[in-house]
Every structure is written in structure tokens, then in C-alpha cells.
Motif scaffolding. Structure first.
Motif, PDB file in Angstrom:
ATOM      1  N   GLY A   1       0.813  -1.205   0.000  1.00 48.45           N
ATOM      2  CA  GLY A   1       0.000   0.000   0.000  1.00 48.45           C
ATOM      3  C   GLY A   1       0.852   1.264   0.000  1.00 48.45           C
ATOM      4  O   GLY A   1       2.053   1.238  -0.298  1.00 48.45           O
ATOM      5  N   ASN A   2       0.208   2.383   0.334  1.00 47.19           N
ATOM      6  CA  ASN A   2       0.870   3.678   0.306  1.00 47.19           C
ATOM      7  C   ASN A   2       1.414   4.060   1.675  1.00 47.19           C
ATOM      8  O   ASN A   2       0.878   3.658   2.700  1.00 47.19           O
ATOM      9  CB  ASN A   2      -0.095   4.763  -0.178  1.00 47.19           C
ATOM     10  CG  ASN A   2      -0.591   4.507  -1.588  1.00 47.19           C
ATOM     11  OD1 ASN A   2       0.180   4.069  -2.447  1.00 47.19           O
ATOM     12  ND2 ASN A   2      -1.865   4.773  -1.836  1.00 47.19           N
ATOM     13  N   ALA A   3       2.453   4.868   1.660  1.00 42.58           N
ATOM     14  CA  ALA A   3       3.048   5.355   2.896  1.00 42.58           C
ATOM     15  C   ALA A   3       2.228   6.525   3.450  1.00 42.58           C
ATOM     16  O   ALA A   3       1.538   7.235   2.706  1.00 42.58           O
ATOM     17  CB  ALA A   3       4.483   5.797   2.662  1.00 42.58           C
ATOM     18  N   THR A   4       2.292   6.692   4.759  1.00 43.33           N
ATOM     19  CA  THR A   4       1.713   7.855   5.427  1.00 43.33           C
ATOM     20  C   THR A   4       2.866   8.753   5.850  1.00 43.33           C
ATOM     21  O   THR A   4       3.735   8.333   6.615  1.00 43.33           O
ATOM     22  CB  THR A   4       0.903   7.430   6.665  1.00 43.33           C
ATOM     23  OG1 THR A   4      -0.179   6.589   6.253  1.00 43.33           O
ATOM     24  CG2 THR A   4       0.358   8.645   7.397  1.00 43.33           C
ATOM     25  N   THR A   5       2.881   9.980   5.339  1.00 45.55           N
ATOM     26  CA  THR A   5       4.016  10.866   5.570  1.00 45.55           C
ATOM     27  C   THR A   5       3.586  12.127   6.315  1.00 45.55           C
ATOM     28  O   THR A   5       2.641  12.812   5.899  1.00 45.55           O
ATOM     29  CB  THR A   5       4.691  11.262   4.242  1.00 45.55           C
ATOM     30  OG1 THR A   5       5.177  10.074   3.603  1.00 45.55           O
ATOM     31  CG2 THR A   5       5.847  12.217   4.477  1.00 45.55           C
ATOM     32  N   ILE A   6       4.299  12.408   7.395  1.00 46.23           N
ATOM     33  CA  ILE A   6       4.081  13.641   8.153  1.00 46.23           C
ATOM     34  C   ILE A   6       5.054  14.718   7.668  1.00 46.23           C
ATOM     35  O   ILE A   6       4.664  15.838   7.382  1.00 46.23           O
ATOM     36  CB  ILE A   6       4.263  13.389   9.663  1.00 46.23           C
ATOM     37  CG1 ILE A   6       3.223  12.379  10.161  1.00 46.23           C
ATOM     38  CG2 ILE A   6       4.156  14.692  10.462  1.00 46.23           C
ATOM     39  CD1 ILE A   6       3.422  11.949  11.600  1.00 46.23           C
ATOM     40  N   ILE A   7       6.325  14.353   7.602  1.00 48.05           N
ATOM     41  CA  ILE A   7       7.374  15.220   7.085  1.00 48.05           C
ATOM     42  C   ILE A   7       8.201  14.393   6.101  1.00 48.05           C
ATOM     43  O   ILE A   7       8.510  13.235   6.365  1.00 48.05           O
ATOM     44  CB  ILE A   7       8.280  15.756   8.213  1.00 48.05           C
ATOM     45  CG1 ILE A   7       7.472  16.570   9.227  1.00 48.05           C
ATOM     46  CG2 ILE A   7       9.419  16.600   7.646  1.00 48.05           C
ATOM     47  CD1 ILE A   7       6.961  17.905   8.718  1.00 48.05           C
ATOM     48  N   GLU A   8       8.569  14.977   4.968  1.00 42.94           N
ATOM     49  CA  GLU A   8       9.190  14.222   3.883  1.00 42.94           C
ATOM     50  C   GLU A   8      10.542  13.609   4.227  1.00 42.94           C
ATOM     51  O   GLU A   8      10.864  12.502   3.799  1.00 42.94           O
ATOM     52  CB  GLU A   8       9.353  15.126   2.652  1.00 42.94           C
ATOM     53  CG  GLU A   8       8.053  15.437   1.934  1.00 42.94           C
ATOM     54  CD  GLU A   8       7.440  14.216   1.265  1.00 42.94           C
ATOM     55  OE1 GLU A   8       8.175  13.241   0.999  1.00 42.94           O
ATOM     56  OE2 GLU A   8       6.212  14.230   1.026  1.00 42.94           O
TER      57      GLU A   8
END
Length: 213
Positions: free
Chosen positions: A131-138
Motif C-alpha cells: 500500500g501507500n506510505a503515510t508521511t508527516i514530514i518528507e
């Protein structure tokens, strides 16, 4: 979310050029996830996230349990200077072990650098992203340069809550395996053998005149 980003940033800045060790960030992530699990609209009650202290290399850094103490998911964390791709490339054997249910692994494993989160899976004995990643800060560089006052928090909060919802919808899996059972039996047999050995030595001493009486 703003306080979490600030804590992660300050921890990183306070460690100098070498950076902080992973354990320095543990409490920040634990508090963030626990707050989300405790929300009235989380859809769950009595869930908790625990840090797996003292078992380095045996289990991932965090375990999430439901209200019946069943393991729902685990999280393996690395420092913010490792991207998700680097974590996958640099630690394949460790991640494979954590996913291998024949060796007390668990099928629901996430990796994180405290900035992004990604579910991984074991496919044909190879660890892959699912699946897709969950990103808070790149990235770590973006973390160090971030302007917290100008940061648009709403989409970050929404994205992270979708991650928590994804976790709460996973099927709990208990980590009972032949390997784990054998390890437990081995520990019991070792302890019993040591006790018998001590008892035999004590009995022998009494027979040759070393009794305490």
C-alpha cells in the motif's frame, strides 16, 4: 500533531551532528499513537501501544494491542535520517524475521523513521512495501527546516488518523509458533536442570560431611 513534530525536531536538534539514537524518539511516537487510539471517534476502546524495551533484535520496537490483549500490529522504528526505502534495503533480514510467523513473527508490521509510516509484507520470502506510505514530514532535512507556524496541519492529521483507522481494522494475530513453544520449553528445561544440579550438589555435600546442621 504540531507538538509531535516539534518534539521530534527538538530531539534531533539537541543531539548534534551525529543525531539521536532511536530510543530517544520512542516516547514521542508512543504518546501520539496512544492519544489517537484514545479518541472518542477512534472506533476502539481499551487499545494500547507498548514499547518493547529489553528485547532488541527479538521483537520490533512497538506492539499495538486490542482490548483483549491480542497483538494487532507491530512497528519497527529507525532514525529520521533513514528513509523508508533505506530501512527496507538496509535491514531485510531483520524485517523478514519480524514477519516470519514460524519464528514468532507477526504479519502486520509497519516500518517508520518517525516521519513516515509504511506497512510491509513478506512475499516469496522477500520483504515488500504494502500500500501507500503515510508521511508527516518528507525527510530529516525537511524536519530541520520546517516552519511549524506555517505548516498546514489538517491534511497531516487526517492522513495520520487514516493510518490509525487502518491499523484498528486489522485482524489480531497471536504469535504462537512451534519455534516459540520450543524456546519456552528450552528455558523451562534449562531452569529445571539447573535446580536439579544444585540440589544434587547440595545432597552430595551433606553426604560427605558438609551439612549445615
Amino acid at each position: 500533531m504540531q507538538s509531535y513534530i516539534s518534539l521530534i525536531r527538538n530531539t534531533r536538534l539537541g543531539a548534534g551532528e551525529e543525531g539521536a539514537v532511536e530510543i530517544s524518539y520512542y516516547g514521542h511516537l508512543q504518546s501520539l499513537i496512544q492519544r489517537e487510539l484514545n479518541r472518542d471517534d477512534s472506533g476502539v476502546t481499551g487499545w494500547r501501544i507498548e514499547i518493547n524495551f529489553g528485547v532488541e533484535g527479538t521483537f520490533p520496537d512497538f506492539s499495538i494491542y486490542d482490548c483483549q490483549d491480542r497483538t494487532v500490529a507491530r512497528i519497527e522504528a529507525k532514525r529520521p535520517d533513514e528513509s523508508l526505502e533505506q530501512i527496507l534495503a538496509n535491514h531485510p533480514d531483520q524485517l523478514k524475521k519480524y514477519l516470519d510467523q514460524s519464528k514468532s513473527g507477526h504479519p502486520h508490521l509497519y516500518i517508520t523513521n518517525f516521519l513516515s509510516f509504511q506497512k510491509v509484507q513478506l512475499v516469496d520470502n522477500v520483504v515488500e512495501m504494502e500500500g501507500n506510505a503515510t508521511t508527516i514530514i518528507e525527510s530529516e532535512n525537511a524536519l530541520l527546516d520546517v516552519d511549524l507556524q506555517a505548516l498546514n496541519l489538517e491534511p497531516l492529521i487526517e492522513s495520520f488518523r487514516q493510518l490509525i483507522q487502518q491499523i484498528t481494522q486489522l485482524e489480531p494475530q497471536e504469535v504462537n509458533s512451534i519455534n516459540g513453544l520450543n524456546n519456552l520449553l528450552g528455558q523451562v528445561m534449562w531452569a529445571s536442570g539447573s535446580w536439579i544440579d544444585r540440589a544434587a550438589r547440595s545432597d552430595n555435600q551433606q553426604h560427605i560431611g558438609f551439612s549445615n546442621h
